[in-house]
Design a protein around this motif. Structure first.
Motif, PDB file in Angstrom:
ATOM      1  N   GLN A   1       0.838  -1.351   0.140  1.00  0.00           N
ATOM      2  CA  GLN A   1       0.098   0.064  -0.053  1.00  0.00           C
ATOM      3  C   GLN A   1       0.751   1.385  -0.160  1.00  0.00           C
ATOM      4  O   GLN A   1       1.703   1.146   0.896  1.00  0.00           O
ATOM      5  N   ILE A   2       0.962   2.021  -1.042  1.00  0.00           N
ATOM      6  CA  ILE A   2       1.787   3.094  -1.270  1.00  0.00           C
ATOM      7  C   ILE A   2       1.087   4.272  -0.719  1.00  0.00           C
ATOM      8  O   ILE A   2      -0.248   4.367  -0.638  1.00  0.00           O
ATOM      9  N   LEU A   3       1.835   5.111   0.401  1.00  0.00           N
ATOM     10  CA  LEU A   3       1.244   6.112   1.156  1.00  0.00           C
ATOM     11  C   LEU A   3       1.659   7.452   0.783  1.00  0.00           C
ATOM     12  O   LEU A   3       0.984   8.396   1.060  1.00  0.00           O
ATOM     13  N   SER A   4       2.671   7.447  -0.003  1.00  0.00           N
ATOM     14  CA  SER A   4       3.274   8.870  -0.373  1.00  0.00           C
ATOM     15  C   SER A   4       4.404   8.780  -1.276  1.00  0.00           C
ATOM     16  O   SER A   4       4.559   7.642  -1.815  1.00  0.00           O
ATOM     17  N   GLY A   5       4.679   9.932  -2.178  1.00  0.00           N
ATOM     18  CA  GLY A   5       5.691   9.939  -2.959  1.00  0.00           C
ATOM     19  C   GLY A   5       5.358   9.979  -4.492  1.00  0.00           C
ATOM     20  O   GLY A   5       6.339  10.093  -5.331  1.00  0.00           O
TER      21      GLY A   5
ATOM     22  N   GLY B   1       6.640   6.295   0.760  1.00  0.00           N
ATOM     23  CA  GLY B   1       6.396   5.545   2.187  1.00  0.00           C
ATOM     24  C   GLY B   1       5.294   4.420   1.761  1.00  0.00           C
ATOM     25  O   GLY B   1       4.525   4.709   0.749  1.00  0.00           O
TER      26      GLY B   1
ATOM     27  N   ILE C   1       3.254   0.557   3.326  1.00  0.00           N
ATOM     28  CA  ILE C   1       3.272  -0.557   4.202  1.00  0.00           C
ATOM     29  C   ILE C   1       2.819  -1.880   3.515  1.00  0.00           C
ATOM     30  O   ILE C   1       2.314  -1.889   2.508  1.00  0.00           O
TER      31      ILE C   1
END
Lengths: 366, 366, 366, 366
Positions: free
Chosen positions: B73-77, B89, B91
Motif C-alpha cells: 500500500q503506497i502512502l506517499s511520493g 512510504g 506498508i
C-alpha cells in the motif's frame, strides 16, 4: 568518489595514492581517555610492509621489493599519551615511489587491474602504480585498525584476533599453531604447509606469474550483542569491510559454502550451559554470529584473495583509444598477497567490531 | 538498533516485525519524474510469498504454509502515476500472524535462530516468530528493490537481473535456461536438476529437517563506472547487502573461492575490442568488477543459504534462566529458503546498483 | 567526538588542535576533472590569517599577533593540476604555537570559552589554547571552502559570494561598496563606518576588552532548485554550517527577525517575468530560499559574532576541583572576530552549496 | 530528495504529503526497554492540531479550520508496552483533505510558498496544498519528538522543555508564567500580552492578511557534555533542526543578536560554585552552550516565524509558462503559525538532544 569513509561512530576516512606525496587518515569518534601505544600500531604497519624474510631467513621474494618505511606520524587527537576525544589525524609519507616504472604503460589498461574501470568512471588516469586503487592504500587501514584494537582490548579484555593463510595455490594448511604464523613468509599457522607454499611460490615467481590464496580470521573474546539489525549485521559489515580490500573476491562465515550441503539438524549449533570460554554453544557452524549479532562464540570467517594481477608475462589488452595491444608489466610486485593482507584483515575486522561496540552502548537504556 | 537504513542517495529504511501490525518502508532519494508501475512491484512481492506451486503443479511443501497476501500500500511520493521526488512510504500489513504458535517457546532460545543474540543485545524478547529477525522482514526489501529496478531500467535500458538456485542439499544445476526458473518450486534454471532437488526436499521434509542451498545472481546491462572506492566498492556493498539477508552466510564474485587455486595469468581477464555485449573482456573471472568498480562485463556472484533453522526435530538448548532443556519447533516453516530468497537477492542487488548509479552522477563534472 | 565531518557528497572531514603538530582535512566526493588553482585557495587562507593591516596601513591590533604562515600542503587527490576523483587530503602545519602561554591556566576554566563543557564531556583537558575548540580549527574550513568555490564556479558561472562586517560594537554599516571590503581591517563595505569601527576597537583593546559584531553574506548566481526537503533544507544546512563556527550565536535569512513584525502581504515576494539577474521576484524578504530550496534570487543571511572570550580583564571562575578563583588571560588574542570570520563564512556557505549542487544531480531523471 | 532523515543514532525518517493518503515516520535507534506512553505522545499531537480554542473559550480563528484527528497508529517497535530496540514505525492518516480547494491554482506559483522552487527542482507539481512542503508534514516530527522526550526523561530526570510565543505582529510578552501558555490561543506565557495578540490577530484576519512571530524555547535539566565538535555542535544541530521547519527564518541563542553590541567583559558568563539548579554560571549570555557543548545552564534560544504565506488578498505572480498573472488563495489557513509551531519546536529540540545524548555515551571509555 565519496566512499572513503568507513564506520558510523568509530569512523575512519582515508586518503592517498600509491605514488603521491603521502597517505593518511582521520579517525573520528575515538573515545577520550585511552592510553595510546604508537609503537604497537607501528608494529602492525611493519607486518604489512614489503621486503620481509622467509621461514629460512632469506629475503622474501614473494612480496614487492619496494622499500617503504611506512612510518606513522600522528598529527592530532592525542595529548600526553592519551586520546582526547578529538579526531586522530595521521599521515604515512610515501618515500620510495618510482613513478617512472609506470610511464610506459600510461596509455594501456593492465588486465586484472582497476585501470579501465577507474578511467571509465573518472575520465582521468593516475597511471602511477594504480593511484588510489593500489594496495598501498591499505597501510592507513592497518594503522586505523591498530587504534580499533586498543579500544577493543579496553572494552573486551579477552579480545584476541588472529588471521592466517590457510591455502596458497592449491596447498592447504592442515594444522593450526598460532606461534608459527609470524615465523614464515606466508603467515601460515601450519609449519609444514608453509614450507611447501614457499616452494610453490618461488616456482611461480620464476615463471613471471602470481597466485591466489585463502585467509582465515578468528576472533575471540567479543561478548554477545554486537551487530545492528537489519542492514548493519555484524557479518554484513565484516563482508563489506573485507570485500572493500582490493584483492578479496569472496567471504564465508562459519561453515560457509559447505552449509549448502548440510541439513538443519547438522547446522544448528545446539546450546548448553556456559563453558569455560564464555560460549553457550556446542558447535560453531554459525561462525559466532546469529541474526547478524555476535553470540559469544568465536567469530570465524574466511576470505579468498585473487592472484596478484601484476605479472611479468605478456598480456593482451587495449589502450585508451580502444586499440588492441600487448603489454608486459615491470616494477616490483608481490607474487601472493595473502601474507601482507593478513594484518589488513585483522585491522578491518577490528574497525568493524570497534564501531559496533560503540554503537551497542546505545542499544538499551536501563 | 540503528541499522535499518541502507544506501546513501537511494536510501531505504524498513521497519516491522513478523507478527506485528504491519511491515513498511521509506525510500528516500528516488528521483522525480519516473513512471511507477505498482503491479510490477507487486509481482516481485508475489514471488517472495510462501504457498507456491511445485513444478508438477502441486502445492509447494518446501515453503511455509503461512498465508499472507503481502499487498503493498503506497502512502506517499507518487502523484498521478509518477514519482514526485518526495519520500515513498509504503506498508505491507500482516494478516495471517499466528502468535500463539510461539507462546510455548517464549522462554527458550531456538538453535540456529537469533533469539539468544537478540536477547543478549536488547534484554527483551519479542518471541512471536522471530520478531524483527524473521525472514518476513525481507518483503519490504523486495518492494524497495522493485522501485530500484524501475530506476535502473530507466538509466540502463539493457539492464537485466536474474538470480536462480544452483545447488540444493548437494544437488547441482548443470545447465542454465532462464525460462525454466519460474517453472519449478526451487527457481532453478536446470529443469532436470530442479526435479531432483524437489524430490530431495520432500525427503528432507518428511524427516522434519531442512537444507541449505546456493543461489547465483547475474546482472547485465550495467555500464562501467559504478562503485565508489575505497570502502564503498561495488562488490563490498553487494556483499553487505547479501550478508544482511538473514540466512546468507557467504558470497563470492566471478571465480570466487576457486581463485585461490588459479595463477594470475589464468585469472586476469584479457582485454579486446568491444564485443556485441558491450564488454571489452575475453573472460570474466572478475565477475564484472575491478577495483570495486563495474567494468561493463556481466556482474556475477553466488551466495550460500544456510539450512532453515526451524526444524521439527528435537533439539538441545537453554532457556532465559540459562537452564538446559530440549525443544521442538512447531508452526509453518520453509524447508529450503533458496526459492524465496531469489527475489530478495535481486532486490538487494538492484538497490545497491540504483544507489551507486545515482552516486556516480557526481563522479565527474565536464 | 564524531562530528568532524560535514556534507554528504562533497564531504569535508577536519582534524587538528590549535597547538598540536598540524591541522588538516580530507575532502571526499570532489568530482574528477576540474582544474585546481592552489594559489587561489591559499589567498583565502591568507585572508583568515592574523597579523593584517588596518585601513591606514598600520598593523591591525584587533587581531591576534600569533604569526602563522597557514600554508596548505596538498597530499593527494590532484594529479597534473586536475582533481582525480580521489579524496583530497591536505595539512596546514602549526608553526608558531606558544603552549607556554597557557600553562598557568591549565587548571582553570576560562569564562566564555569551551574549557568547562569540553572537560565535562571528555574528562580530559587539552589546555593549550583551546585545543580543538580554538578558532584556529577554521583554517581547514577555509581551505575546503576554496575547493567548494572552484566547483561552484564551474557549475554556476555567475556564482559570487561576498561576506562583510555590517555592525561592530553598535556601529553599523550604512552603505555597501564591495570594493571597500578588503581595504579595511574590519572587512566592512562602508568606508566611513569602517573607520569608526576601527577607532572603537582600538578603544576597547586599550581597556583589555573585546566586542561582538554582525556579518552579512550575499550569494549570487545560484540557480533555483538547491536544497533537500525536509531536514536538509538549504537554510537549515546553512544554519548548521554557520552555528558550527565557534563564535557565531545566531543567524537570520532575508528579512529575518524583522519578519515577526511584518504582515503576509508585506513579506510575500511577489513574482514577475524574469529580470536581467535571473530572478522572478520583485523583492527578497525570503532571502532567496523558499521551502528550503533556492529560488534563484540572491541568497542573503546575517550572523551574529559573540565578543572574543579571551580578554585581559580579571574574571571570576572555578578550577577543575570546583573551587572559585580569579584569572587573567594572557597570550595574543583578537578583539573582534568579524574580519577573520568573513572568509570562514564564505567557505562554509560554499561547502553547503557545493554539496547540495552535487546532491541535486540526482533529484530528477529525464 | 534524500533529506528526509534527521539524526545519527536516534534517527527519524518521515514521509507523506498534506493531501496524500497518510503521513508517517520511522524512528531507528530508539533504545530497548523503555515504557512507551502513547497517550502522552498523542497529547503533543493534539497541541499541534488546528481548530483550537482561544483564551475566552471561543473557536480559535487564527488557525486553519481543517479538521484532522491526527491520530498516531504504531506499526512496529513496541511490544507489551515497551520499546524493543527495533525501528518504531508509525502512520498518521490524512482524513480531511480537500484537494479541490487547490485545483484552480494548480498552474500558478503562490507567493511566499515553495511552489516555484519545488517545481524548478523536480519539474513536477503536487499542487494539493503544498504536498511535501506543507506544514502538515510537522505532525510526524511532533510524534517523533514525543518518543525523544520519553528517552530524555529517562536519561535526565530533571529534563523539562518549554516553548512559548514571545512576540506577535509587534506585540511582545513581558512576563513569563508557564501556567498561562496552554490557556490562550497564542501559547504566550504573558496573559495580558496574549489577549492583545489575539485582538491583533483577529484584526489581521478580518483584512485577509497574516502575521509573523517570535517563539522562545527553554530547556532545563540537560547535563553538561552534549554536542559533538566541530560540525555537530549542539547549537549547530538545533539551528538545522529549527530552520528545517518551513516557516522559521532565523534563530539566536542566549543573548543572540544583542551580542553584537556587547563587550567580552559583559558577555562572558562568570563561573561560581554550583548553585541549586546544577549550573556553575552567574549569568547565561551563552544560552547554555559553550563550544557547541551544553554547559549545564538552561538552554535558551529564540526563532522567528514568518507570516503565513497563504493570504486571501490578491497577489501578483506567474504561472508555469512564465506568464504574469494574479491569484487569490482560498482554502482554510492559519493567520499566525506561532502557537502550532510551539510543539514542533519542542519536538525537534528534543530529537536533537536525544540523539546527542545517545552519541555522548561513546565520548569516553572509563
Amino acid at each position: 568518489m565519496s566512499g572513503n569513509t568507513f564506520g558510523k561512530i568509530f569512523k575512519v576516512t582515508t586518503f592517498g595514492e600509491s605514488h603521491g606525496k603521502s597517505l593518511g587518515a582521520v579517525i573520528d569518534g575515538f573515545p577520550a581517555g585511552l592510553d595510546i601505544d604508537i609503537e604497537k600500531i607501528q608494529k602492525d604497519l611493519d607486518r604489512r610492509k614489503p621486503s620481509q624474510k622467509t621461514s629460512d631467513g632469506s629475503i622474501n621474494k614473494s612480496v614487492t621489493q619496494r622499500n617503504e618505511s611506512d612510518e606513522i606520524q600522528i598529527l592530532s587527537g592525542i595529548f600526553e599519551g592519551k586520546s582526547t576525544g578529538c579526531p586522530i589525524g595521521f599521515i604515512i609519507p610515501n618515500s620510495d615511489a618510482h613513478s617512472n616504472d609506470y610511464s610506459d604503460i600510461a596509455d594501456k589498461f593492465r588486465p586484472g587491474h582497476a585501470d579501465y574501470s577507474f578511467y571509465e568512471k573518472y575520465s582521468i588516469r593516475d597511471y602511477r602504480g594504480g593511484g588510489r586503487s593500489s594496495g598501498r592504500e591499505t597501510a592507513c587501514r592497518v594503522a586505523a585498525g591498530g587504534f580499533a584494537k586498543i579500544l577493543l582490548e579496553k572494552m573486551f579484555p579477552q579480545f584476541e584476533i588472529t588471521a592466517s593463510t590457510i591455502a596458497v595455490a592449491g596447498i592447504k594448511a592442515e594444522t593450526f599453531d598460532k606461534n608459527e604464523i609470524e615465523k614464515n613468509s606466508l603467515r601460515c599457522a601450519d609449519k609444514i604447509a608453509a614450507k611447501k607454499m614457499e616452494e610453490r611460490i618461488e616456482e611461480i615467481r620464476s615463471k613471471g606469474d602470481s597466485c591466489g590464496a585463502i585467509v582465515e580470521c578468528k576472533i575471540k573474546g567479543i561478548k554477545a550483542g554486537l551487530g545492528e539489525p537489519v542492514f548493519d549485521k555484524l557479518d554484513a559489515l565484516l563482508a563489506q569491510a573485507m570485500l572493500s580490500i582490493g584483492a578479496i573476491k569472496g567471504i564465508e562465515f562459519g561453515s560457509g559454502f559447505e552449509s549448502a550441503e548440510m541439513l538443519g539438524s547438522e547446522w544448528n549449533d545446539q546450546m548448553q550451559k556456559n563453558d569455560k570460554d564464555g560460549s553457550f554453544f556446542k558447535t560453531n557452524h554459525a561462525g559466532g554470529i546469529l541474526g547478524g549479532i555476535s553470540n559469544g562464540n568465536e567469530i570465524i570467517f574466511r576470505v579468498v584473495v585473487k592472484p596478484v594481477p601484476s605479472i611479468s608475462k605478456l598480456q593482451n589488452t587495449i589502450d585508451k583509444s580502444g586499440n588492441e595491444c600487448t603489454m608486459q608489466i615491470k616494477g616490483r610486485h608481490d607474487i601472493c598477497l595473502a601474507p601482507r593482507i593478513v594484518p589488513v584483515i585483522e585491522a578491518m575486522a577490528s574497525i568493524v567490531l570497534a564501531d559496533l561496540a560503540l554503537q551497542n552502548l546505545a542499544s538499551k537504556i536501563d
